[in-house]
Motif scaffolding. Structure first.
Motif, PDB file in Angstrom:
ATOM      1  N   TYR A 198      -6.001   6.915 -17.324  1.00  0.00           N
ATOM      2  CA  TYR A 198      -4.515   7.206 -16.573  1.00  0.00           C
ATOM      3  C   TYR A 198      -3.499   7.654 -17.768  1.00  0.00           C
ATOM      4  O   TYR A 198      -2.690   7.294 -18.001  1.00  0.00           O
ATOM      5  N   VAL A 221       2.381  -2.957  -2.843  1.00  0.00           N
ATOM      6  CA  VAL A 221       1.571  -1.733  -3.483  1.00  0.00           C
ATOM      7  C   VAL A 221       2.312  -0.753  -3.512  1.00  0.00           C
ATOM      8  O   VAL A 221       2.359   0.304  -3.273  1.00  0.00           O
ATOM      9  N   GLY A 222       3.561  -1.061  -4.580  1.00  0.00           N
ATOM     10  CA  GLY A 222       4.513   0.057  -5.084  1.00  0.00           C
ATOM     11  C   GLY A 222       5.772   0.114  -4.267  1.00  0.00           C
ATOM     12  O   GLY A 222       6.735   0.617  -4.735  1.00  0.00           O
ATOM     13  N   ARG A 249       2.433   3.185 -12.216  1.00  0.00           N
ATOM     14  CA  ARG A 249       3.133   4.543 -11.945  1.00  0.00           C
ATOM     15  C   ARG A 249       4.606   4.591 -11.068  1.00  0.00           C
ATOM     16  O   ARG A 249       5.365   5.333 -11.343  1.00  0.00           O
ATOM     17  N   GLU A 250       4.706   3.722 -10.281  1.00  0.00           N
ATOM     18  CA  GLU A 250       5.858   3.551  -9.521  1.00  0.00           C
ATOM     19  C   GLU A 250       7.000   2.947 -10.307  1.00  0.00           C
ATOM     20  O   GLU A 250       8.021   3.574 -10.314  1.00  0.00           O
ATOM     21  N   ARG A 260       2.050  -7.313  -6.021  1.00  0.00           N
ATOM     22  CA  ARG A 260       0.619  -6.602  -5.632  1.00  0.00           C
ATOM     23  C   ARG A 260       0.627  -6.189  -3.996  1.00  0.00           C
ATOM     24  O   ARG A 260       0.358  -5.157  -3.843  1.00  0.00           O
ATOM     25  N   GLN A 279      -1.450   2.015  -9.487  1.00  0.00           N
ATOM     26  CA  GLN A 279      -0.271   2.434  -8.543  1.00  0.00           C
ATOM     27  C   GLN A 279       1.195   1.532  -8.833  1.00  0.00           C
ATOM     28  O   GLN A 279       2.285   2.555  -8.815  1.00  0.00           O
ATOM     29  N   ARG A 291       6.074  -3.660   2.590  1.00  0.00           N
ATOM     30  CA  ARG A 291       5.504  -2.397   2.231  1.00  0.00           C
ATOM     31  C   ARG A 291       5.627  -1.798   3.886  1.00  0.00           C
ATOM     32  O   ARG A 291       5.471  -0.586   3.759  1.00  0.00           O
TER      33      ARG A 291
END
Length: 280
Positions: free
Chosen positions: A63, A165-166, A41-42, A162, A38, A136
């Motif tokens: 991935y 979460v992105g 990817r971000e 962490r 995650q 977040r």
């Protein structure tokens, strides 16, 4: 192209990445680690952020789209065995992907220039998990920015990254801002300052009923253990408590932040709220 396999944790690339677990090295290099699919990817989708990516063979196959996006973003991609990933990772159970990213905090002046409508200010928040979780929550509530004061935890602590979460890659975050400067700057920008405190004289439900929550707002959240000091509460336009209708003693920081931020977001999006007004 995919780089050579990094068979040994003694590789200079691995050593450089490993050092980023420590704050002084992060600050010196202005680089931090993003772990797991995650976050990576971000990072790959955030312009000019992902510098390097380490992936196990299994993760590279699972991935493949993330590795392709990382290469397209200009990152160096390395295949590594699991021992290498375990050596770099700061988690107990690594997920096979560890990215090296450039710092991406935003100058506080740029936050103000964007005329924010909803801001979370973290004052003396020392727990990295709390900081990342509030970030977040702010992202989920549609906040325009987050400000970490100079007495708060490092934004790029692996636990903060962490816990976000992105979301770290989604909205502007200003760091190292003295709380007095943060509050005054936001006030000068037309933002109402609300301090969240369990002993606040104003009740969140009452504020919502009065219709006072629809204006541009910055919520100031303090340390979970001892809250906001008196001098910080005095800087606010109001000190607001989240009402406890049941028997719970209190709410933890992240939960209280979520309640407050969503209350403002709902009020601002209601008919007549500031976000429903078209700027002239």
């Amino acid at each position: 192209m995919v780089g050579p396999e990094l068979i040994s944790p003694k590789s200079s690339r691995v050593s450089a990445a490993r050092r980023l677990a420590k704050r002084n090295f992060r600050g010196k290099e202005r680089l931090f680690l993003a772990e797991g699919p995650q976050a990576v990817r971000e990072a790959a989708g955030h312009a000019d952020t992902l510098v390097e990516l380490f992936a196990t063979l299994d993760a590279a196959e699972r991935y493949a789209d993330i590795l392709a996006e990382a290469r397209d973003a200009g990152a160096r991609v390395h295949l590594a065995d699991e021992d290498v990933i375990a050596d770099i990772s700061t988690t107990v159970t690594p997920q096979g992907l560890v990215g090296v990213c450039r710092f991406l905090d935003t100058p506080f002046e740029d936050v103000l220039a964007a005329r924010p409508q909803l801001v979370a200010v973290l004052a003396n928040v020392r727990d990295p998990g709390n900081a990342g979780t509030v970030l977040r929550c702010a992202d989920a509530a549609g906040a325009d920015a987050v400000v970490l004061t100079d007495a708060s935890v490092d934004l790029y602590n692996p636990k903060s990254v962490r816990a976000s979460v992105g979301s770290l890659f989604h909205l502007p975050v200003a760091v190292g801002v003295p709380v007095e400067r943060a509050v005054q700057g936001l006030k000068d920008a037309g933002v109402r300052i609300l301090a969240a405190d369990g002993a606040g004289e104003h009740d969140l439900d009452t504020e919502l009923d009065r219709g006072t929550m629809g204006t541009p707002t910055a919520w100031v959240f303090g340390n979970e253990a001892w809250g906001l000091p008196e001098e910080t509460r005095e800087l606010a336009d109001a000190v607001v408590r989240v009402p406890i209708h049941g028997k719970a003693e209190s709410l933890n920081l992240a939960t209280a932040a979520a309640v407050c931020l969503y209350a403002s977001a709902r009020a601002q999006r209601a008919p007549g709220g500031c976000r429903s007004v078209t700027p002239s």
